[in-house]
Enzyme design. Structure first.
Site, PDB file in Angstrom:
ATOM      1  N   CYS A 114       0.833  -1.210   0.000  1.00  0.00           N
ATOM      2  CA  CYS A 114       0.000   0.000   0.000  1.00  0.00           C
ATOM      3  C   CYS A 114       0.866   1.258   0.000  1.00  0.00           C
ATOM      4  CB  CYS A 114      -0.940   0.003   1.206  1.00  0.00           C
ATOM      5  SG  CYS A 114      -2.336  -1.138   1.100  1.00  0.00           S
ATOM      6  N   CYS A 224      -5.253   1.563   4.705  1.00  0.00           N
ATOM      7  CA  CYS A 224      -4.177   1.419   3.729  1.00  0.00           C
ATOM      8  C   CYS A 224      -3.050   2.416   3.930  1.00  0.00           C
ATOM      9  CB  CYS A 224      -4.728   1.560   2.324  1.00  0.00           C
ATOM     10  SG  CYS A 224      -5.518   3.136   2.042  1.00  0.00           S
TER      11      CYS A 224
END
Ligand code: SF4
Length: 236
Positions: A114, A224
């Site tokens: 991420c 994320c």
């Protein structure tokens, strides 16, 4: 189509906040994830707030349905949707070291992916901005229950606005249907929250709205990195 499930006041307040951001926090940018909430903001900004830039992050792992929606946004609105991609070298190094799907192995490797595919490109997109705008809502996750409309994003050193923080899911859909706004086809197939294809699954009845994101992890880790924990500042 009726707007009975969405008070006009909700729309007016969102537009007023967006215009305030345009006037007081320029340059400002809307981080468009192309989710249902972000399609409401896409429509509001494209129709009412010409001074706010729109961008999206193409992680390279999105669903084909998301790319189709990206194209619809480009076709429908007379406003550019700037697309930011990850740095090729970083993705290459990650895939070589951990495999292209290394993010299933641990929370650390998932967050590293991420970081490379979302967080770093977001930093580039926000460089030089005074504020950014998201479609986050309080109802979406346990990690978002205290979400304010206006906060200071310490990670990027700029203001952050969440104009739909108080909206319900029903209100979001009332807006999309009333104004014929396009949305991701996956929403009709059990995907209330849509991210990268390998990290998003459809929900079964009764599951939490975020249960389909990184479902193999503990709910407390399921962010994320685009929206890290806040250091509080005065709300709008
Ligand atoms: S959501 Fe999954 S594929 Fe997308 S950047 Fe994060 S770990 Fe990588």
């Amino acid at each position: 189509m009726s707007l009975e499930r969405l008070p006009q006041q909700r729309i007016d307040e969102a537009v007023a906040l967006l215009k305030r951001i345009e006037g007081e926090f320029a340059p400002a940018a809307f981080a468009n994830s192309l989710g249902a909430e972000d399609m409401v903001l896409t429509d509001l900004i494209a129709c009412h707030v010409p001074g706010i830039e729109m961008f999206t992050l193409d992680t390279g792992r999105l669903h084909e349905e998301t790319y189709r929606l990206m194209q619809k946004v480009a076709d429908r609105y007379d406003r550019p949707l700037r697309v930011y991609f990850p740095q090729p070298e970083t993705v290459q190094q990650y895939a070589t070291a951990h495999g292209v799907n290394g993010f299933y192995q641990s929370v650390e490797l998932r967050k590293a992916c991420c970081q490379a595919r979302k967080v770093e490109p977001l930093g580039r997109a926000l460089a030089g901005k005074a504020a950014w705008i998201t479609g986050l809502r309080r109802e979406q996750a346990v990690t978002r229950r205290d979400l304010p409309e206006h906060e200071f994003d310490a990670a990027h050193g700029i203001e952050k606005f969440n104009p739909l923080a108080a909206w319900s899911e029903a209100e979001v859909w009332a807006y999309l249907h009333a104004y014929g706004v396009p949305y991701n086809e996956l929403h009709a197939r059990g995907f209330p929250s849509i991210g990268c294809a390998p990290c998003t699954r459809a929900l079964t009845p009764g599951e939490d709205v975020r249960a389909g994101r990184w479902w193999w992890e503990d709910p407390a880790t399921r962010e994320c990195g685009l929206h890290p924990a806040r250091r509080e500042k005065a709300a709008a």
